[in-house]
Write a protein that holds these residues in place. Sequence first.
Motif, short mmCIF file in Angstrom:
data_model
loop_
_atom_site.label_atom_id
_atom_site.label_comp_id
_atom_site.label_asym_id
_atom_site.label_seq_id
_atom_site.Cartn_x
_atom_site.Cartn_y
_atom_site.Cartn_z
N MET A 177 0.48 16.28 3.99
CA MET A 177 -0.78 15.58 4.17
C MET A 177 -0.48 14.10 4.37
O MET A 177 0.32 13.52 3.64
CB MET A 177 -1.66 15.78 2.93
N ASP A 178 -1.12 13.49 5.36
CA ASP A 178 -0.98 12.06 5.58
C ASP A 178 -1.82 11.31 4.56
O ASP A 178 -3.05 11.47 4.53
CB ASP A 178 -1.44 11.67 6.99
N ILE A 179 -1.16 10.53 3.73
CA ILE A 179 -1.84 9.75 2.69
C ILE A 179 -1.36 8.32 2.80
O ILE A 179 -0.16 8.06 2.95
CB ILE A 179 -1.52 10.29 1.29
N LYS A 180 -2.30 7.39 2.72
CA LYS A 180 -1.97 5.98 2.73
C LYS A 180 -2.62 5.33 1.51
O LYS A 180 -3.80 5.56 1.25
CB LYS A 180 -2.49 5.33 4.01
N ILE A 181 -1.83 4.56 0.77
CA ILE A 181 -2.36 3.83 -0.38
C ILE A 181 -2.17 2.34 -0.12
O ILE A 181 -1.07 1.90 0.24
CB ILE A 181 -1.73 4.26 -1.71
N PHE A 182 -3.23 1.59 -0.26
CA PHE A 182 -3.19 0.13 -0.17
C PHE A 182 -2.92 -0.34 -1.59
O PHE A 182 -3.80 -0.32 -2.44
CB PHE A 182 -4.49 -0.41 0.43
N HIS A 183 -1.68 -0.73 -1.83
CA HIS A 183 -1.09 -0.83 -3.15
C HIS A 183 -0.73 -2.27 -3.52
O HIS A 183 -0.32 -3.06 -2.68
CB HIS A 183 0.16 0.03 -3.14
N ASN A 184 -0.88 -2.55 -4.81
CA ASN A 184 -0.39 -3.78 -5.41
C ASN A 184 0.45 -3.36 -6.60
O ASN A 184 -0.08 -2.85 -7.59
CB ASN A 184 -1.55 -4.68 -5.84
N SER A 185 1.75 -3.57 -6.52
CA SER A 185 2.66 -3.08 -7.57
C SER A 185 2.45 -3.78 -8.90
O SER A 185 2.88 -3.28 -9.94
CB SER A 185 4.11 -3.24 -7.12
N ARG A 186 1.74 -4.91 -8.92
CA ARG A 186 1.46 -5.60 -10.18
C ARG A 186 0.22 -5.06 -10.89
O ARG A 186 -0.08 -5.46 -12.00
CB ARG A 186 1.29 -7.10 -9.92
N CYS A 187 -0.48 -4.14 -10.23
CA CYS A 187 -1.73 -3.60 -10.78
C CYS A 187 -1.47 -2.24 -11.43
O CYS A 187 -0.99 -1.31 -10.78
CB CYS A 187 -2.75 -3.45 -9.65
N GLY A 188 -1.81 -2.12 -12.71
CA GLY A 188 -1.62 -0.88 -13.44
C GLY A 188 -2.39 0.29 -12.83
O GLY A 188 -1.86 1.40 -12.75
N THR A 189 -3.62 0.06 -12.41
CA THR A 189 -4.42 1.13 -11.81
C THR A 189 -3.79 1.59 -10.50
O THR A 189 -3.74 2.80 -10.22
CB THR A 189 -5.87 0.67 -11.58
N SER A 190 -3.29 0.65 -9.74
CA SER A 190 -2.64 1.01 -8.48
C SER A 190 -1.36 1.81 -8.73
O SER A 190 -1.11 2.82 -8.07
CB SER A 190 -2.34 -0.26 -7.68
N ARG A 191 -0.57 1.40 -9.71
CA ARG A 191 0.66 2.14 -10.04
C ARG A 191 0.34 3.54 -10.54
O ARG A 191 1.00 4.52 -10.16
CB ARG A 191 1.48 1.38 -11.09
N THR A 192 -0.69 3.67 -11.39
CA THR A 192 -1.10 4.98 -11.90
C THR A 192 -1.57 5.89 -10.78
O THR A 192 -1.26 7.08 -10.75
CB THR A 192 -2.20 4.81 -12.97
#
Length: 113
Positions: free
Chosen positions: A1-16
Motif C-alpha cells: 500500500m502506498d502510504i505517505k506520512i508528513f513527519h516531524n521526528s521531534r514530535c512524539g505523536t508523529s513518531r508514534t
Amino acid sequence: MDIKIFHNSRCGTSRTTLDAIREAGHEPEVVDYLANPPAREQLKKMIADAGLSVREAVRSKEARYGELGLDGAGDEALLDAMVANPVLINRPFVVTPKGVRLCRPSELVNEIL
C-alpha cells in the motif's frame, strides 16, 4: 500500500504514528515536511480530504502564528502562511489509498491502514 506520512521526528505523536504504520506491516514514504513542505494545492487537498477546516490544520500555538497575527486570518491567508512557514502545519498528516487523516491522536491512522 502506498502510504505517505508528513513527519516531524521531534514530535512524539508523529513518531508514534510512524511506528504504528510500520507495526501494521507497511513502510511509508516519510516526508520531512519542515524541509520539504507540500505545495499549496497539495496541502489544501490533504486538509479537505481529511475533512478538516484550514484553521483545524494550523498549529495556532506556534510562536510564528502569533508573530504573523493570524488569529483573524481567512483560509487563503492561513494556507499561504502554512506553505511559507511549514512549522504552522499540524502533524502528522498521513495519506493512503483509503484516505487522509491528521493523526492527532495517533490512533486515527488505523482508520486508513
